[in-house]
Design an enzyme around this catalytic site. Structure first.
Site, short mmCIF file in Angstrom:
data_model
loop_
_atom_site.label_atom_id
_atom_site.label_comp_id
_atom_site.label_asym_id
_atom_site.label_seq_id
_atom_site.Cartn_x
_atom_site.Cartn_y
_atom_site.Cartn_z
N LYS A 43 -1.42 5.92 -15.00
CA LYS A 43 -2.02 7.18 -14.63
C LYS A 43 -1.38 8.35 -14.28
O LYS A 43 -1.49 9.44 -14.12
CB LYS A 43 -3.31 7.06 -13.72
CG LYS A 43 -4.30 5.98 -14.06
CD LYS A 43 -5.23 5.91 -12.98
CE LYS A 43 -6.16 4.74 -13.06
NZ LYS A 43 -7.32 4.63 -11.93
N GLY A 44 -0.23 8.01 -13.42
CA GLY A 44 0.41 8.87 -12.20
C GLY A 44 1.05 10.35 -13.15
O GLY A 44 1.14 11.17 -12.49
N GLU A 99 7.10 10.65 -16.70
CA GLU A 99 6.87 9.95 -15.70
C GLU A 99 6.66 10.67 -14.68
O GLU A 99 7.21 11.97 -14.43
CB GLU A 99 7.72 8.78 -15.62
CG GLU A 99 7.60 7.56 -16.30
CD GLU A 99 6.47 6.80 -15.54
OE1 GLU A 99 5.85 7.23 -14.72
OE2 GLU A 99 6.56 5.53 -15.69
N ASP A 100 5.83 10.29 -13.65
CA ASP A 100 5.59 10.97 -12.34
C ASP A 100 6.84 10.46 -11.56
O ASP A 100 7.38 11.11 -10.57
CB ASP A 100 4.28 10.62 -11.72
CG ASP A 100 3.89 8.98 -11.62
OD1 ASP A 100 4.40 8.34 -12.66
OD2 ASP A 100 3.56 8.72 -10.86
N ASP A 103 11.21 4.35 -9.28
CA ASP A 103 11.25 3.88 -8.15
C ASP A 103 12.31 2.31 -8.30
O ASP A 103 13.37 2.82 -8.49
CB ASP A 103 9.67 3.39 -7.80
CG ASP A 103 9.72 2.75 -6.31
OD1 ASP A 103 10.61 2.22 -5.71
OD2 ASP A 103 8.77 3.09 -5.57
N LYS A 131 13.31 8.05 -7.03
CA LYS A 131 13.74 7.35 -5.77
C LYS A 131 14.92 6.49 -5.92
O LYS A 131 14.59 5.18 -6.13
CB LYS A 131 12.34 6.57 -5.44
CG LYS A 131 12.35 6.38 -3.76
CD LYS A 131 11.36 5.70 -3.46
CE LYS A 131 10.05 6.20 -3.27
NZ LYS A 131 9.06 5.42 -2.83
N PHE A 152 6.90 6.59 1.09
CA PHE A 152 5.79 6.62 0.09
C PHE A 152 5.29 7.76 -0.47
O PHE A 152 4.49 8.71 0.29
CB PHE A 152 4.61 5.72 0.75
CG PHE A 152 4.01 4.76 -0.41
CD1 PHE A 152 4.31 3.83 -0.95
CD2 PHE A 152 2.84 5.50 -1.21
CE1 PHE A 152 3.64 3.08 -1.91
CE2 PHE A 152 2.30 5.02 -2.19
CZ PHE A 152 2.51 3.80 -2.78
N ASP A 159 -0.50 8.33 -6.57
CA ASP A 159 -1.39 7.60 -5.74
C ASP A 159 -0.85 6.64 -4.54
O ASP A 159 0.18 6.09 -4.68
CB ASP A 159 -2.56 6.91 -6.48
CG ASP A 159 -1.82 5.68 -6.99
OD1 ASP A 159 -0.64 5.55 -7.36
OD2 ASP A 159 -2.46 4.65 -6.62
N ARG A 165 -4.15 11.57 -5.52
CA ARG A 165 -3.48 12.09 -6.78
C ARG A 165 -4.21 13.68 -6.79
O ARG A 165 -3.05 14.26 -7.57
CB ARG A 165 -4.41 11.40 -7.83
CG ARG A 165 -3.84 9.79 -8.11
CD ARG A 165 -4.23 9.28 -9.38
NE ARG A 165 -4.34 7.86 -9.62
CZ ARG A 165 -3.29 7.09 -9.76
NH1 ARG A 165 -1.94 7.40 -10.09
NH2 ARG A 165 -3.60 5.59 -10.02
C1 PRP Z 1 3.85 4.12 -10.88
C2 PRP Z 1 4.61 5.33 -11.52
C3 PRP Z 1 5.69 4.70 -12.62
C4 PRP Z 1 5.96 3.18 -11.59
C5 PRP Z 1 7.40 3.41 -11.37
O1 PRP Z 1 3.07 3.38 -11.66
O2 PRP Z 1 3.86 5.94 -12.31
O3 PRP Z 1 5.15 4.24 -13.90
O4 PRP Z 1 5.03 3.08 -10.74
O5 PRP Z 1 7.65 2.11 -10.38
P1 PRP Z 1 8.91 1.36 -10.72
O6 PRP Z 1 9.90 1.99 -11.10
O7 PRP Z 1 9.01 0.66 -9.28
O8 PRP Z 1 8.41 0.49 -11.66
P2 PRP Z 1 1.97 2.43 -11.10
O9 PRP Z 1 2.19 1.15 -11.75
O10 PRP Z 1 1.78 2.54 -9.55
O11 PRP Z 1 0.58 2.98 -11.88
P3 PRP Z 1 -0.23 4.34 -12.02
O12 PRP Z 1 0.73 5.45 -12.59
O13 PRP Z 1 -1.53 4.21 -12.46
O14 PRP Z 1 -0.41 5.00 -10.49
#
Ligand code: PRP
Length: 177
Positions: A43-44, A99-100, A103, A131, A152, A159, A165
């Site tokens: 969703k991000g 992407e948002d 990580d 990050k 965080f 989120d 969000r």
């Molecule tokens: C978040 C974000 C990325 C992912 C990055 O998604 O939107 O897709 O984590 O993290 P990573 O590099 O450690 O894999 P999340 O799974 O939290 O779902 P969301 O977008 O619905 O919040």
């Protein structure tokens, strides 16, 4: 009862707007005559995607894919799931992933592999935040808004346990939750 985490602003809505404008200019230079498919990862990415596409003044298409790896916690499970897959073919398309946050990089690596199996003409990655301190696997980012510290991050679509969000600024949470 544990104390509530404190919310701090990392980038103001004005700084976010400047970053989105800069990214839109960079993306326009490369994609203005390619009718790209902008693929938002839910969703991000939804807030960033909505602002970004309104700054792109050329033909493009929008698609979403819903992935999840964090569940309701703050640590990745390491297992990325496709919650909602693609509804259109991407074969021979110029795909730009939106992407948002990147990580650990596990989501991106899974995603790029998933997409490349479908033989697009190209796949590039645009992320609002990165990050790098948490990276578990190398990721090549083509368009980047901000590098963020190992905190965080929430807001502007991102989120924590599905909250925050809706914050217009990019913020971070500090302290025990
Ligand atoms: C978040 C974000 C990325 C992912 C990055 O998604 O939107 O897709 O984590 O993290 P990573 O590099 O450690 O894999 P999340 O799974 O939290 O779902 P969301 O977008 O619905 O919040």
């Amino acid at each position: 009862m544990s104390p509530q985490p404190e919310l701090h602003t990392l980038f103001t809505r004005r700084e976010v707007e400047d970053a989105v404008n800069r990214l839109a200019a960079e993306i326009s230079r490369e994609y203005h005559d390619k009718n790209p498919l902008l693929l938002g990862i839910l969703k991000g990415s939804f807030v960033f995607m909505a602002d970004l596409i309104r700054r792109l003044d050329f033909p493009l298409e929008v698609e979403f894919l819903r992935l999840s790896s964090y569940g309701r916690g703050q640590e990745t499970s390491g297992k990325v799931r496709v919650v909602h897959g693609l509804s259109i073919p991407i074969k021979d398309r110029e795909v730009l992933v939106i992407e948002d946050i990147v990580d650990t990089g596990l989501t991106t690596v899974f995603l790029l592999d998933y997409l490349r199996k479908q033989k697009p003409a190209s796949v590039k990655l645009c992320t609002l935040t990165d990050k790098p301190s948490r990276r578990q696997t190398p990721v090549n980012i083509d368009y980047l808004g901000f590098t963020v510290p190992d905190k965080f991050i929430v807001g502007y679509g991102i989120d924590c346990d599905e909250q925050f969000r809706n914050l217009p600024d990019i913020c971070f949470l500090e302290g025990e939750g």
